[in-house]
Design a protein around this motif. Structure first.
Motif, PDB file in Angstrom:
ATOM      1  N   UNK A 187       7.730   9.650   5.931  1.00 38.60           N
ATOM      2  CA  UNK A 187       8.237  10.624   6.916  1.00 38.60           C
ATOM      3  C   UNK A 187       9.458  11.340   6.330  1.00 38.60           C
ATOM      4  N   UNK A 188       9.427  12.664   6.409  1.00 33.15           N
ATOM      5  CA  UNK A 188      10.565  13.463   5.936  1.00 33.15           C
ATOM      6  C   UNK A 188      11.618  13.519   7.040  1.00 33.15           C
ATOM      7  N   UNK A 189      12.806  13.030   6.733  1.00 35.18           N
ATOM      8  CA  UNK A 189      13.909  13.034   7.714  1.00 35.18           C
ATOM      9  C   UNK A 189      14.686  14.342   7.658  1.00 35.18           C
ATOM     10  N   UNK A 190      14.938  14.811   6.426  1.00 37.61           N
ATOM     11  CA  UNK A 190      15.721  16.048   6.258  1.00 37.61           C
ATOM     12  C   UNK A 190      15.410  16.580   4.869  1.00 37.61           C
ATOM     13  N   UNK A 191      15.378  17.888   4.763  1.00 36.85           N
ATOM     14  CA  UNK A 191      15.046  18.489   3.469  1.00 36.85           C
ATOM     15  C   UNK A 191      15.963  19.684   3.196  1.00 36.85           C
ATOM     16  N   UNK A 192      16.510  19.699   1.982  1.00 40.07           N
ATOM     17  CA  UNK A 192      17.286  20.850   1.526  1.00 40.07           C
ATOM     18  C   UNK A 192      16.550  21.486   0.361  1.00 40.07           C
ATOM     19  N   UNK A 193      17.160  22.482  -0.255  1.00 38.21           N
ATOM     20  CA  UNK A 193      16.498  23.167  -1.366  1.00 38.21           C
ATOM     21  C   UNK A 193      16.322  22.248  -2.567  1.00 38.21           C
ATOM     22  N   UNK A 194      17.203  21.290  -2.710  1.00 37.02           N
ATOM     23  CA  UNK A 194      17.166  20.436  -3.910  1.00 37.02           C
ATOM     24  C   UNK A 194      16.714  19.017  -3.643  1.00 37.02           C
ATOM     25  N   UNK A 195      16.975  18.515  -2.408  1.00 34.06           N
ATOM     26  CA  UNK A 195      16.739  17.098  -2.133  1.00 34.06           C
ATOM     27  C   UNK A 195      15.987  16.914  -0.823  1.00 34.06           C
ATOM     28  N   UNK A 196      15.077  15.933  -0.830  1.00 32.22           N
ATOM     29  CA  UNK A 196      14.339  15.570   0.382  1.00 32.22           C
ATOM     30  C   UNK A 196      14.667  14.116   0.721  1.00 32.22           C
ATOM     31  N   UNK A 197      15.010  13.878   1.996  1.00 34.62           N
ATOM     32  CA  UNK A 197      15.404  12.560   2.458  1.00 34.62           C
ATOM     33  C   UNK A 197      14.239  11.979   3.255  1.00 34.62           C
ATOM     34  N   UNK A 198      13.885  10.744   2.884  1.00 36.80           N
ATOM     35  CA  UNK A 198      12.627  10.174   3.372  1.00 36.80           C
ATOM     36  C   UNK A 198      12.815   8.810   4.020  1.00 36.80           C
ATOM     37  N   UNK A 199      11.810   8.487   4.872  1.00 35.83           N
ATOM     38  CA  UNK A 199      11.570   7.127   5.336  1.00 35.83           C
ATOM     39  C   UNK A 199      10.228   6.710   4.749  1.00 35.83           C
ATOM     40  N   UNK A 200      10.204   5.594   4.032  1.00 32.06           N
ATOM     41  CA  UNK A 200       8.964   5.096   3.426  1.00 32.06           C
ATOM     42  C   UNK A 200       8.677   3.712   4.000  1.00 32.06           C
ATOM     43  N   UNK A 201       7.495   3.577   4.669  1.00 36.63           N
ATOM     44  CA  UNK A 201       7.044   2.288   5.199  1.00 36.63           C
ATOM     45  C   UNK A 201       5.757   1.891   4.470  1.00 36.63           C
ATOM     46  N   UNK A 202       5.629   0.588   4.169  1.00 32.99           N
ATOM     47  CA  UNK A 202       4.450   0.141   3.433  1.00 32.99           C
ATOM     48  C   UNK A 202       4.225  -1.344   3.710  1.00 32.99           C
ATOM     49  N   UNK A 203       2.956  -1.740   3.539  1.00 41.26           N
ATOM     50  CA  UNK A 203       2.618  -3.156   3.669  1.00 41.26           C
ATOM     51  C   UNK A 203       3.027  -3.863   2.374  1.00 41.26           C
ATOM     52  N   UNK A 204       3.397  -5.137   2.499  1.00 41.61           N
ATOM     53  CA  UNK A 204       3.901  -5.847   1.334  1.00 41.61           C
ATOM     54  C   UNK A 204       2.841  -6.034   0.248  1.00 41.61           C
ATOM     55  N   UNK A 205       1.565  -5.915   0.633  1.00 38.10           N
ATOM     56  CA  UNK A 205       0.511  -6.062  -0.364  1.00 38.10           C
ATOM     57  C   UNK A 205       0.531  -4.918  -1.392  1.00 38.10           C
ATOM     58  N   UNK A 206       1.052  -3.746  -0.984  1.00 35.30           N
ATOM     59  CA  UNK A 206       1.085  -2.592  -1.905  1.00 35.30           C
ATOM     60  C   UNK A 206       2.503  -2.285  -2.362  1.00 35.30           C
ATOM     61  N   UNK A 207       3.395  -3.269  -2.249  1.00 31.47           N
ATOM     62  CA  UNK A 207       4.799  -3.028  -2.570  1.00 31.47           C
ATOM     63  C   UNK A 207       4.980  -2.589  -4.021  1.00 31.47           C
ATOM     64  N   UNK A 208       4.286  -3.261  -4.967  1.00 33.15           N
ATOM     65  CA  UNK A 208       4.464  -2.931  -6.382  1.00 33.15           C
ATOM     66  C   UNK A 208       3.993  -1.516  -6.678  1.00 33.15           C
ATOM     67  N   UNK A 209       2.857  -1.120  -6.082  1.00 32.45           N
ATOM     68  CA  UNK A 209       2.344   0.236  -6.323  1.00 32.45           C
ATOM     69  C   UNK A 209       3.292   1.283  -5.733  1.00 32.45           C
ATOM     70  N   UNK A 210       3.824   0.975  -4.548  1.00 35.39           N
ATOM     71  CA  UNK A 210       4.757   1.926  -3.922  1.00 35.39           C
ATOM     72  C   UNK A 210       6.035   2.019  -4.750  1.00 35.39           C
ATOM     73  N   UNK A 211       6.508   0.882  -5.237  1.00 37.06           N
ATOM     74  CA  UNK A 211       7.732   0.878  -6.059  1.00 37.06           C
ATOM     75  C   UNK A 211       7.535   1.707  -7.317  1.00 37.06           C
ATOM     76  N   UNK A 212       6.367   1.566  -7.945  1.00 33.66           N
ATOM     77  CA  UNK A 212       6.071   2.350  -9.153  1.00 33.66           C
ATOM     78  C   UNK A 212       6.028   3.834  -8.829  1.00 33.66           C
ATOM     79  N   UNK A 213       5.403   4.156  -7.713  1.00 35.02           N
ATOM     80  CA  UNK A 213       5.297   5.556  -7.303  1.00 35.02           C
ATOM     81  C   UNK A 213       6.682   6.151  -7.005  1.00 35.02           C
ATOM     82  N   UNK A 214       7.507   5.380  -6.328  1.00 34.05           N
ATOM     83  CA  UNK A 214       8.861   5.863  -6.002  1.00 34.05           C
ATOM     84  C   UNK A 214       9.710   6.054  -7.257  1.00 34.05           C
TER      85      UNK A 214
END
Length: 508
Positions: A187-214
């Motif tokens: 979920x995008x909380x706030x976005x400027x021209x240079x930076x986007x501020x996010x909320x990221x929720x995920x199940x613990x089973x995909x934590x490693x994949x999400x961490x790599x993606x982030x």
């Protein structure tokens, strides 16, 4: 119109009356102390008189003066300053040394200085806190759109959640790749021209994949430092900021109202400065078990006032002796110029260079006419001269001026008179020319040049004559008078005769 005649005085009195005597001498402001050791035979005084040693150190007094001076400088930033005209129209207050001492000893200036130190420290802390709060407000203004408590993310058991930011340029790829992963919510909380501020929720089973993606998207996790909802925490910060502003205004308003305290501190500073001077003067005194020796210079005309002051400080328990100035002391005698009212303003010009020695002439009355004429020749405008005269006249009548400023105005007032006269000679009025002119700055250049040369010649000859007179008065300087001044006088007179002969008899 001369150098004031001076004499040396030597005073003996009881040691316990020393401070009272020094206060009287300082209040008198007509003496200059000198080392008593120079005027007592060292063999006679050995074991009898010794330099004064004070219990109160000069360093301690200077520290107190430094505290008061710091407080005055601190208040200067806040106490409203009166305008220049308002200050000039306010009568100048004068205090005796006793009045200064009474104020310094009865007014709790130490407590005031401590209070001002605390207020200065508090203002600095408030300034720092305001900057910190402002930075926190800037952060919270971004996350205020997150309507839950960020602390909830720490309480998740089967899922994970993070707040953070990624570069806006990486947002498209990150969104595409995150949609390919199951059990992930972005979920995008706030976005400027240079930076986007996010909320990221995920199940613990995909934590490693999400961490790599982030990590690939240059994600920076944000650790929320509070327990509440961002919007409510932002309001709390704004309220804190307002409280700091109100406290700062209250302190500054109290400081701005300290006009009387500022004036009193100035009196205390004046007293402490005088006390430091008296402590320094102790180095010039000699004492025995019960007596103290004080020596100094005093004008002959001030002897009566000196004795009056000494009697007041010693209650007639003293011995006072005067001595004439000896030849070997001439270089050490302090110089006090005594001139008539209209000559005195020019003394400042003499002091700009150097004061004469005690056995020389005071050049002030001789220099004043030449300075006035030269000033008038340079300005040479009737309008400017009249304006200068009226301005200085009104300034002296309408305002309360210090002695130095009043003498400066008198100097310009006197110089305005030859300015008016030369303005009439040149026929100038604020740059415009009168219909009548004795000399024209455009047409009579040669005459003006000759007049200037004659004026300069007279001034040089007059100066050489004074130098000849001063040197001739000294017993061992008669040859110097002949060669240093007399020879130049003869030479310059010869030049005039030669020039006159060439003009009167051009063919011979």
């Amino acid at each position: 119109m001369a150098i004031a005649k001076m004499q040396k005085f030597s005073l003996l009195t009881f040691y316990d009356q020393k401070e009272a005597v020094l206060e009287q001498l300082q209040d008198f402001q007509g003496v200059e102390l000198l080392s008593s050791e120079k005027y007592y035979d060292s063999e006679e005084t050995t074991g009898v008189l010794a330099p004064v040693r004070e219990e109160q150190s000069e360093e301690e007094m200077e520290n107190q003066f430094g505290q008061v001076n710091w407080s005055l400088n601190f208040l200067e930033e806040y106490v409203p300053k009166k305008g220049m005209l308002a200050q000039l129209r306010q009568p100048i207050k004068k205090y005796t040394l006793q009045e200064l001492a009474e104020t310094a000893h009865t007014y709790p200036w130490q407590e005031l200085c401590q209070t001002l130190r605390k207020q200065d420290k508090r203002l600095r802390l408030i300034d720092q806190e305001k900057r910190d709060v402002l930075a926190q407000e800037a952060e919270l203004s971004i996350w205020k759109y997150f309507k839950e408590r960020p602390a909830v993310l720490k309480e998740l058991k089967k899922s994970g959640g993070m707040l953070g930011s990624i570069p806006t340029s990486e947002m498209a790829d990150f969104t595409t790749n995150s949609e390919k992963l199951p059990l992930v919510y972005v979920e995008t909380i706030y976005q400027s021209q240079t930076t986007t501020y996010l909320l990221v929720l995920f199940h613990k089973d995909v934590k490693e994949k999400v961490t790599t993606l982030l990590k690939k998207a240059a994600f920076e996790q944000y650790i929320y430092p509070y327990e509440g909802i961002p919007e409510e925490d932002l309001q709390t910060m704004k309220e804190k900021s307002q409280r700091l502003i109100d406290e700062e205004k209250e302190i500054k308003a109290a400081l701005r109202a300290m006009t009387n305290e500022q004036e009193t501190l100035r009196i205390v500073a004046e007293y402490l400065d005088g006390a430091i001077t008296r402590l320094k003067s102790n180095k010039m005194l000699l004492r025995s078990t019960h007596a103290v020796s004080i020596s100094g210079w005093v004008p002959v005309d001030g002897a009566a006032e000196l004795e009056k002051r000494i009697k007041k400080g010693t209650t007639d328990n003293y011995y006072l002796e005067y001595q004439e100035v000896t030849e070997k002391e001439i270089a050490d005698v302090p110089i006090l110029l005594e001139n008539a009212r209209w000559i005195k303003p020019f003394e400042g010009l003499v002091r700009m260079y150097s004061l004469p020695q005690y056995d020389e002439l005071d050049p002030t009355p001789f220099m004043a006419p030449f300075y006035m004429v030269a000033f008038g020749m340079m300005v040479a405008d009737f309008g400017y001269g009249l304006l200068l005269f009226l301005a200085t006249f009104l300034g002296k009548k309408l305002f309360h001026l210090s002695k130095g400023l009043e003498q400066n105005l008198t100097l310009f007032q006197l110089c305005s008179i030859p300015t008016i006269i030369w303005g009439l000679i040149y026929g100038n009025f604020f740059g415009f020319e009168f219909s009548f002119q004795l000399l024209s700055a455009q047409d009579d250049v040669n005459q003006i040049l000759v007049l200037s040369v004659i004026f300069g010649y007279i001034q040089i000859m007059f100066g050489l004559a004074l130098k000849f007179y001063i040197l001739w008065k000294k017993k061992d300087q008669k040859l110097a008078a002949m060669f240093q001044a007399g020879s130049w006088i003869v030479f310059l007179i010869s030049v005039v005769f030669v020039a006159a002969g060439m003009l009167l008899f051009p063919d011979t």
